[in-house]
Design a protein around this motif. Structure first.
Motif, PDB file in Angstrom:
ATOM      1  N   TYR A  99      42.382  62.283  23.562  1.00  0.00           N
ATOM      2  CA  TYR A  99      41.333  62.760  24.462  1.00  0.00           C
ATOM      3  C   TYR A  99      40.385  63.711  23.740  1.00  0.00           C
ATOM      4  N   ALA A 100      39.129  63.650  24.128  1.00  0.00           N
ATOM      5  CA  ALA A 100      38.130  64.646  23.756  1.00  0.00           C
ATOM      6  C   ALA A 100      37.082  64.655  24.859  1.00  0.00           C
ATOM      7  N   VAL A 101      36.473  65.786  25.096  1.00  0.00           N
ATOM      8  CA  VAL A 101      35.441  65.872  26.126  1.00  0.00           C
ATOM      9  C   VAL A 101      34.336  64.856  25.846  1.00  0.00           C
ATOM     10  N   GLU A 102      34.064  64.616  24.575  1.00  0.00           N
ATOM     11  CA  GLU A 102      33.027  63.645  24.208  1.00  0.00           C
ATOM     12  C   GLU A 102      33.320  62.257  24.764  1.00  0.00           C
ATOM     13  N   ARG A 103      34.614  61.913  24.908  1.00  0.00           N
ATOM     14  CA  ARG A 103      34.958  60.593  25.457  1.00  0.00           C
ATOM     15  C   ARG A 103      34.503  60.505  26.918  1.00  0.00           C
ATOM     16  N   GLU A 104      34.621  61.593  27.676  1.00  0.00           N
ATOM     17  CA  GLU A 104      34.185  61.553  29.076  1.00  0.00           C
ATOM     18  C   GLU A 104      32.668  61.500  29.173  1.00  0.00           C
ATOM     19  N   ILE A 105      31.988  62.095  28.225  1.00  0.00           N
ATOM     20  CA  ILE A 105      30.533  61.957  28.191  1.00  0.00           C
ATOM     21  C   ILE A 105      30.163  60.503  27.914  1.00  0.00           C
ATOM     22  N   GLU A 106      30.910  59.858  27.026  1.00  0.00           N
ATOM     23  CA  GLU A 106      30.678  58.433  26.762  1.00  0.00           C
ATOM     24  C   GLU A 106      30.987  57.588  27.991  1.00  0.00           C
ATOM     25  N   ASP A 107      31.989  57.980  28.778  1.00  0.00           N
ATOM     26  CA  ASP A 107      32.283  57.262  30.024  1.00  0.00           C
ATOM     27  C   ASP A 107      31.077  57.305  30.951  1.00  0.00           C
ATOM     28  N   LEU A 108      30.498  58.493  31.093  1.00  0.00           N
ATOM     29  CA  LEU A 108      29.328  58.639  31.949  1.00  0.00           C
ATOM     30  C   LEU A 108      28.154  57.842  31.385  1.00  0.00           C
ATOM     31  N   ALA A 109      28.010  57.837  30.070  1.00  0.00           N
ATOM     32  CA  ALA A 109      26.932  57.050  29.457  1.00  0.00           C
ATOM     33  C   ALA A 109      27.088  55.570  29.775  1.00  0.00           C
ATOM     34  N   LEU A 133      27.025  69.105  33.190  1.00  0.00           N
ATOM     35  CA  LEU A 133      26.214  69.966  32.334  1.00  0.00           C
ATOM     36  C   LEU A 133      26.367  69.581  30.866  1.00  0.00           C
ATOM     37  N   ASP A 134      27.606  69.354  30.448  1.00  0.00           N
ATOM     38  CA  ASP A 134      27.842  68.965  29.056  1.00  0.00           C
ATOM     39  C   ASP A 134      27.157  67.641  28.729  1.00  0.00           C
ATOM     40  N   ALA A 135      27.199  66.703  29.668  1.00  0.00           N
ATOM     41  CA  ALA A 135      26.565  65.409  29.437  1.00  0.00           C
ATOM     42  C   ALA A 135      25.050  65.550  29.307  1.00  0.00           C
ATOM     43  N   ARG A 194      40.125  71.525  29.204  1.00  0.00           N
ATOM     44  CA  ARG A 194      39.316  71.506  27.987  1.00  0.00           C
ATOM     45  C   ARG A 194      37.826  71.556  28.321  1.00  0.00           C
ATOM     46  N   ILE A 195      37.426  70.898  29.385  1.00  0.00           N
ATOM     47  CA  ILE A 195      36.023  70.944  29.808  1.00  0.00           C
ATOM     48  C   ILE A 195      35.639  72.374  30.187  1.00  0.00           C
ATOM     49  N   MET A 196      36.493  73.069  30.909  1.00  0.00           N
ATOM     50  CA  MET A 196      36.187  74.437  31.312  1.00  0.00           C
ATOM     51  C   MET A 196      36.147  75.369  30.109  1.00  0.00           C
ATOM     52  N   GLY A 197      36.958  75.108  29.092  1.00  0.00           N
ATOM     53  CA  GLY A 197      36.934  75.933  27.890  1.00  0.00           C
ATOM     54  C   GLY A 197      37.210  77.395  28.199  1.00  0.00           C
ATOM     55  N   THR A 198      36.312  78.266  27.765  1.00  0.00           N
ATOM     56  CA  THR A 198      36.477  79.703  27.977  1.00  0.00           C
ATOM     57  C   THR A 198      35.752  80.204  29.217  1.00  0.00           C
ATOM     58  N   THR A 199      35.249  79.282  30.045  1.00  0.00           N
ATOM     59  CA  THR A 199      34.388  79.711  31.156  1.00  0.00           C
ATOM     60  C   THR A 199      35.162  80.223  32.367  1.00  0.00           C
ATOM     61  N   MET A 200      36.494  80.265  32.270  1.00  0.00           N
ATOM     62  CA  MET A 200      37.296  80.871  33.333  1.00  0.00           C
ATOM     63  C   MET A 200      38.062  82.082  32.792  1.00  0.00           C
ATOM     64  N   SER A 201      37.484  82.741  31.810  1.00  0.00           N
ATOM     65  CA  SER A 201      38.157  83.853  31.130  1.00  0.00           C
ATOM     66  C   SER A 201      37.753  85.209  31.660  1.00  0.00           C
ATOM     67  N   GLY A 202      36.758  85.267  32.544  1.00  0.00           N
ATOM     68  CA  GLY A 202      36.239  86.543  33.018  1.00  0.00           C
ATOM     69  C   GLY A 202      35.092  87.060  32.181  1.00  0.00           C
ATOM     70  N   ALA A 203      34.741  86.367  31.116  1.00  0.00           N
ATOM     71  CA  ALA A 203      33.631  86.765  30.244  1.00  0.00           C
ATOM     72  C   ALA A 203      32.336  86.102  30.704  1.00  0.00           C
ATOM     73  N   PRO A 204      31.188  86.604  30.258  1.00  0.00           N
ATOM     74  CA  PRO A 204      29.915  85.945  30.597  1.00  0.00           C
ATOM     75  C   PRO A 204      29.891  84.505  30.104  1.00  0.00           C
ATOM     76  N   LEU A 205      29.107  83.672  30.760  1.00  0.00           N
ATOM     77  CA  LEU A 205      28.970  82.287  30.345  1.00  0.00           C
ATOM     78  C   LEU A 205      28.353  82.211  28.945  1.00  0.00           C
ATOM     79  N   PRO A 206      28.761  81.222  28.152  1.00  0.00           N
ATOM     80  CA  PRO A 206      28.169  81.077  26.807  1.00  0.00           C
ATOM     81  C   PRO A 206      26.694  80.721  26.900  1.00  0.00           C
ATOM     82  N   ARG A 207      25.867  81.430  26.202  1.00  0.00           N
ATOM     83  CA  ARG A 207      24.425  81.250  26.339  1.00  0.00           C
ATOM     84  C   ARG A 207      23.920  79.996  25.641  1.00  0.00           C
TER      85      ARG A 207
END
Length: 272
Positions: A74-84, A107-109, A195-208
C-alpha cells in the motif's frame, strides 16, 4: 436517470475499483472515510439520487473494501491512482466530495494534479489543538501489527478508541453486535487512512506545504453540532487554502443527512 450497479475501473497497479453511478450531468465523485463504503453508507446513494438531475454521481469502494480488490504494497499514491482511474471513466474535470479522512485523500489527489475542478470536503478529522487527545505516534504501526497477527478486531477497536474517541466499554458492546464482522472485514484498510492523515491528528498546525498546489475551488464544511476539534480543523484548513470557503452546516455532526449535503453540493457547483 441512469444507474450502473456493478461497474468497475482498473487502477494503474491492476486493482479493480468497483463503483455505482446515478444521474446525468457533470461528474461528481464521492470518497468515503475510514471503514466506510457505499454498501454500508446509504447516504452516498441518497445523495446521488437527489442530485440526479444535476450530476452523474459516482460512489466507489476504496481498495480493500466491498467489491474492490487490493494490491500490496500500500501507498497513498495508489489511492490517488484509483481516483484517477475513476476520473478516466467519469470524464474530466470532476467535482470531488470527500467525507472525513476521504476529504484528506481528495486534497492529496488535487495536490497531485488530478483534473479536479471543485473540492467539497465534509469534516476532515484534523486535530490542530488540545481539545482532544492526538493520535498515538505508533497508531499505524499498531494497526499493521494487529492485522498481521490475525487480530482484525483489535485493529478496529484501536481505530474506534484512538481515532474516533469512543470509550473502551462502548466498543466492547460493539464487538458483540452483528455489525462487528463488517468492521473486521475492512480492518486491513484502517491503516490506509492512518497513513493518509499522517501528522494531521497530532495537535500541531496543519502542514503549510502539503496542499500548496491545490488550485481547485474548495468548500470546507463542518456541522455546528460537531466536535470542537473538527470545527478548529475545518477553520484551519479554510484559512490555509486561498481558494477555500468555509460553511458551517446548522445543527449537523460528523454525519449529515443526504438532503443537507446534496443542497450544499448543488449550491457550491452552481456558484460563480
Amino acid at each position: 436517470m441512469t444507474e450502473n450497479v456493478s461497474a468497475a475501473a482498473v487502477s494503474a497497479d491492476g486493482t479493480v475499483i468497483a463503483f455505482t453511478a446515478w444521474g446525468e450531468g457533470e461528474p461528481l465523485i464521492i470518497i468515503d472515510g475510514a471503514t466506510a463504503y457505499p454498501a454500508i453508507n446509504p447516504t452516498n446513494e441518497e445523495i446521488g439520487r437527489l442530485l440526479s438531475a444535476d450530476f452523474r454521481t459516482y460512489a466507489y469502494d476504496r481498495r480493500g473494501r466491498g467489491e474492490s480488490t487490493d494490491t500490496a504494497p500500500y501507498a497513498v499514491e495508489r489511492e490517488i491512482e484509483d481516483l484517477a482511474a475513476l476520473i478516466e471513466v467519469a470524464g474530466a474535470p470532476v467535482t470531488v466530495f470527500g467525507w472525513s479522512s476521504g476529504a484528506v485523500l481528495a486534497l492529496d489527489a488535487a495536490a497531485a494534479g488530478l483534473p479536479i475542478a471543485r473540492l467539497a470536503l465534509f469534516e476532515p478529522p484534523f486535530v490542530v489543538d488540545d481539545s482532544r487527545p492526538p493520535l498515538p505516534v505508533d497508531y499505524v504501526e499498531r494497526l499493521d501489527a494487529a492485522v498481521a497477527d490475525g487480530r482484525p478486531g483489535d485493529a478496529a477497536e484501536l481505530f474506534l478508541t484512538a481515532a474516533v474517541g469512543l470509550p473502551g466499554e462502548a466498543v466492547g458492546g460493539m464487538r458483540e453486535s452483528e455489525f462487528w464482522p463488517v468492521m473486521e472485514a475492512v480492518a486491513p484498510t484502517i491503516a490506509y487512512d492512518g497513513r493518509i492523515m499522517g501528522t494531521t491528528m497530532s495537535g500541531a498546525p496543519l502542514p503549510r506545504d502539503r496542499w500548496a498546489a491545490v488550485t481547485a475551488s474548495t468548500l470546507v464544511m463542518h456541522g455546528t453540532g460537531t466536535y470542537p476539534f473538527i470545527v478548529a480543523g475545518a477553520r484551519a484548513l479554510a484559512e490555509l487554502l486561498p481558494t477555500a470557503t468555509l460553511l458551517a452546516v446548522e445543527g449537523e455532526q460528523h454525519s449529515a443527512p443526504a438532503g443537507v449535503l446534496a443542497a450544499a453540493l448543488r449550491d457550491f457547483a452552481h456558484a460563480r
